[in-house]
Design a protein around this motif. Structure first.
Motif, PDB file in Angstrom:
ATOM      1  N   LEU A  72       0.836  -1.200   0.000  1.00  0.00           N
ATOM      2  CA  LEU A  72       0.000   0.000   0.000  1.00  0.00           C
ATOM      3  C   LEU A  72       0.869   1.248   0.000  1.00  0.00           C
ATOM      4  N   CYS A  73       1.907   1.224   0.832  1.00  0.00           N
ATOM      5  CA  CYS A  73       2.840   2.345   0.892  1.00  0.00           C
ATOM      6  C   CYS A  73       3.527   2.543  -0.461  1.00  0.00           C
ATOM      7  N   SER A  74       3.950   1.454  -1.075  1.00  0.00           N
ATOM      8  CA  SER A  74       4.615   1.532  -2.376  1.00  0.00           C
ATOM      9  C   SER A  74       3.697   2.130  -3.432  1.00  0.00           C
ATOM     10  N   ARG A  75       2.426   1.731  -3.409  1.00  0.00           N
ATOM     11  CA  ARG A  75       1.466   2.253  -4.381  1.00  0.00           C
ATOM     12  C   ARG A  75       1.316   3.768  -4.256  1.00  0.00           C
ATOM     13  N   VAL A  76       1.168   4.234  -3.029  1.00  0.00           N
ATOM     14  CA  VAL A  76       0.933   5.657  -2.813  1.00  0.00           C
ATOM     15  C   VAL A  76       2.185   6.486  -3.098  1.00  0.00           C
ATOM     16  N   LEU A  77       3.349   5.947  -2.745  1.00  0.00           N
ATOM     17  CA  LEU A  77       4.588   6.695  -2.936  1.00  0.00           C
ATOM     18  C   LEU A  77       5.154   6.576  -4.350  1.00  0.00           C
ATOM     19  N   GLY A  78       4.663   5.615  -5.111  1.00  0.00           N
ATOM     20  CA  GLY A  78       5.240   5.368  -6.419  1.00  0.00           C
ATOM     21  C   GLY A  78       5.264   6.583  -7.322  1.00  0.00           C
ATOM     22  N   GLY A  79       4.209   7.371  -7.304  1.00  0.00           N
ATOM     23  CA  GLY A  79       4.132   8.537  -8.173  1.00  0.00           C
ATOM     24  C   GLY A  79       5.101   9.643  -7.830  1.00  0.00           C
ATOM     25  N   LEU A  80       5.706   9.581  -6.640  1.00  0.00           N
ATOM     26  CA  LEU A  80       6.644  10.636  -6.248  1.00  0.00           C
ATOM     27  C   LEU A  80       7.927  10.596  -7.081  1.00  0.00           C
ATOM     28  N   GLU A  81       8.170   9.513  -7.803  1.00  0.00           N
ATOM     29  CA  GLU A  81       9.367   9.425  -8.626  1.00  0.00           C
ATOM     30  C   GLU A  81       9.417  10.552  -9.646  1.00  0.00           C
ATOM     31  N   ALA A  82       8.251  11.034 -10.082  1.00  0.00           N
ATOM     32  CA  ALA A  82       8.209  12.095 -11.087  1.00  0.00           C
ATOM     33  C   ALA A  82       8.807  13.395 -10.569  1.00  0.00           C
ATOM     34  N   GLU A  83       8.928  13.525  -9.247  1.00  0.00           N
ATOM     35  CA  GLU A  83       9.463  14.754  -8.663  1.00  0.00           C
ATOM     36  C   GLU A  83      10.989  14.787  -8.710  1.00  0.00           C
ATOM     37  N   ARG A  84      11.616  13.670  -9.081  1.00  0.00           N
ATOM     38  CA  ARG A  84      13.073  13.601  -9.000  1.00  0.00           C
ATOM     39  C   ARG A  84      13.745  14.179 -10.239  1.00  0.00           C
ATOM     40  N   ALA A  85      14.910  14.770 -10.013  1.00  0.00           N
ATOM     41  CA  ALA A  85      15.757  15.255 -11.106  1.00  0.00           C
ATOM     42  C   ALA A  85      17.177  15.289 -10.573  1.00  0.00           C
ATOM     43  N   ASP A  86      18.109  14.760 -11.323  1.00  0.00           N
ATOM     44  CA  ASP A  86      19.493  14.698 -10.877  1.00  0.00           C
ATOM     45  C   ASP A  86      20.189  16.044 -11.053  1.00  0.00           C
ATOM     46  N   GLY A  87      21.114  16.330 -10.119  1.00  0.00           N
ATOM     47  CA  GLY A  87      21.935  17.528 -10.223  1.00  0.00           C
ATOM     48  C   GLY A  87      21.276  18.814  -9.789  1.00  0.00           C
ATOM     49  N   ILE A  88      20.174  18.730  -9.031  1.00  0.00           N
ATOM     50  CA  ILE A  88      19.493  19.965  -8.627  1.00  0.00           C
ATOM     51  C   ILE A  88      19.991  20.480  -7.286  1.00  0.00           C
ATOM     52  N   GLY A  89      20.811  19.703  -6.570  1.00  0.00           N
ATOM     53  CA  GLY A  89      21.348  20.136  -5.286  1.00  0.00           C
ATOM     54  C   GLY A  89      20.532  19.640  -4.118  1.00  0.00           C
ATOM     55  N   GLY A  90      21.187  19.605  -2.943  1.00  0.00           N
ATOM     56  CA  GLY A  90      20.566  19.054  -1.757  1.00  0.00           C
ATOM     57  C   GLY A  90      19.335  19.802  -1.294  1.00  0.00           C
ATOM     58  N   ARG A  91      19.390  21.129  -1.290  1.00  0.00           N
ATOM     59  CA  ARG A  91      18.248  21.906  -0.805  1.00  0.00           C
ATOM     60  C   ARG A  91      17.032  21.703  -1.706  1.00  0.00           C
ATOM     61  N   ALA A  92      17.238  21.762  -3.007  1.00  0.00           N
ATOM     62  CA  ALA A  92      16.128  21.567  -3.937  1.00  0.00           C
ATOM     63  C   ALA A  92      15.567  20.156  -3.820  1.00  0.00           C
ATOM     64  N   ALA A  93      16.453  19.166  -3.640  1.00  0.00           N
ATOM     65  CA  ALA A  93      16.003  17.783  -3.511  1.00  0.00           C
ATOM     66  C   ALA A  93      15.158  17.605  -2.252  1.00  0.00           C
ATOM     67  N   LEU A  94      15.627  18.150  -1.140  1.00  0.00           N
ATOM     68  CA  LEU A  94      14.864  18.054   0.106  1.00  0.00           C
ATOM     69  C   LEU A  94      13.533  18.782  -0.012  1.00  0.00           C
ATOM     70  N   THR A  95      13.533  19.925  -0.677  1.00  0.00           N
ATOM     71  CA  THR A  95      12.301  20.697  -0.840  1.00  0.00           C
ATOM     72  C   THR A  95      11.292  19.935  -1.686  1.00  0.00           C
ATOM     73  N   ARG A  96      11.747  19.409  -2.816  1.00  0.00           N
ATOM     74  CA  ARG A  96      10.831  18.655  -3.682  1.00  0.00           C
ATOM     75  C   ARG A  96      10.307  17.416  -2.977  1.00  0.00           C
ATOM     76  N   PHE A  97      11.188  16.730  -2.283  1.00  0.00           N
ATOM     77  CA  PHE A  97      10.792  15.529  -1.551  1.00  0.00           C
ATOM     78  C   PHE A  97       9.740  15.873  -0.499  1.00  0.00           C
ATOM     79  N   ALA A  98      10.003  16.912   0.299  1.00  0.00           N
ATOM     80  CA  ALA A  98       9.097  17.281   1.383  1.00  0.00           C
ATOM     81  C   ALA A  98       7.741  17.753   0.851  1.00  0.00           C
ATOM     82  N   LEU A  99       7.744  18.603  -0.167  1.00  0.00           N
ATOM     83  CA  LEU A  99       6.489  19.122  -0.710  1.00  0.00           C
ATOM     84  C   LEU A  99       5.660  18.008  -1.352  1.00  0.00           C
ATOM     85  N   ALA A 100       6.341  17.119  -2.076  1.00  0.00           N
ATOM     86  CA  ALA A 100       5.620  16.016  -2.710  1.00  0.00           C
ATOM     87  C   ALA A 100       5.036  15.077  -1.661  1.00  0.00           C
ATOM     88  N   LEU A 101       5.833  14.744  -0.647  1.00  0.00           N
ATOM     89  CA  LEU A 101       5.368  13.840   0.400  1.00  0.00           C
ATOM     90  C   LEU A 101       4.247  14.476   1.206  1.00  0.00           C
TER      91      LEU A 101
END
Length: 225
Positions: A72-101
């Motif tokens: 169930l957790c995997s199903r709900v979190l699966g779509g968060l992969e679209a928020e990822r992008a490499d090379g954006i930096g730690g702050r941007a990664a944490l921000t995108r992760f937190a806002l999406a979650l």
């Protein structure tokens, strides 16, 4: 008219046709139950009734409730992969992760309780954490510092959602405002002038802007570039 709900399709005379059940349908049904009735209502017998099959039929696809919660957790979190992008930096990664979650947990309240009450892991979660840590360490942080930053942001996000859930939504916002009005009415204004002056602010239910403000303050305090 025939049902178009994938979780209930394939039934014959109130029972599901042999071989019609899949793990994907089981997770879909579990998600529907948690949305309508809450995480506490999700049990194997309840799921079997929803699907129109026997409990042992479900065990042919899922080992037990713990594995079901992980799926169930995997199903709900699966779509968060679209928020990822490499090379954006730690702050941007944490921000995108937190806002999406944050947004996903408000849509699926059961997820917030799952993440706080249980040790859940899945390929989707592993991919997200690996990406966040990679972006943080690429900025020059040690792995220990990266893990600390990730955990602090995760804790802030979970805490904010658990606080917001019982206070958001049209009916709950009205109840929250009414609670503050009644509470302040019982306090002498001369003894609590600041509380009375802040009544309109205190009566406002938490909003997305409040979460973002806290997240920014946390990231500033961590010194994320």
């Amino acid at each position: 008219m025939a049902s178009t709900d994938p979780a209930t399709a394939g039934r014959t005379g109130g029972r599901r046709a042999r071989g019609a059940l899949t793990a994907d349908l089981i997770v879909t049904a579990a998600l529907e139950i948690t949305r309508q009735e809450g995480l506490e209502a999700l049990s194997m017998p309840r799921l079997a009734r929803h699907l129109g099959c026997g409990v042992m039929t479900i065990y042919g696809h899922v080992d037990g409730r713990d594995q079901l919660l992980g799926l169930l957790c995997s199903r709900v979190l699966g779509g968060l992969e679209a928020e990822r992008a490499d090379g954006i930096g730690g702050r941007a990664a944490l921000t995108r992760f937190a806002l999406a979650l944050h947004g996903r947990m408000l849509q699926h309240p059961a997820l917030a309780h799952l993440l706080t009450q249980r040790k859940l892991w899945s390929p989707e979660v592993a991919d997200l954490v690996e990406w966040v840590l990679a972006e943080l360490t690429a900025d020059g942080r040690t792995l220990d510092q990266a893990v600390t930053a990730y955990r602090l942001v995760l804790t802030h996000t979970l805490g904010a959602v658990l606080y917001e859930l019982p206070r958001t939504g049209a009916d709950r916002r009205a109840e929250y405002a009414a609670w503050w009005r009644h509470t302040l009415a019982d306090l002498p204004a001369d003894d609590y002038p600041l509380l009375h002056a802040a009544g309109d602010h205190l009566g406002r239910a938490p909003a997305d802007s409040q979460f973002r403000t806290g997240l920014t303050a946390l990231l500033d305090g961590l010194g994320t570039p």
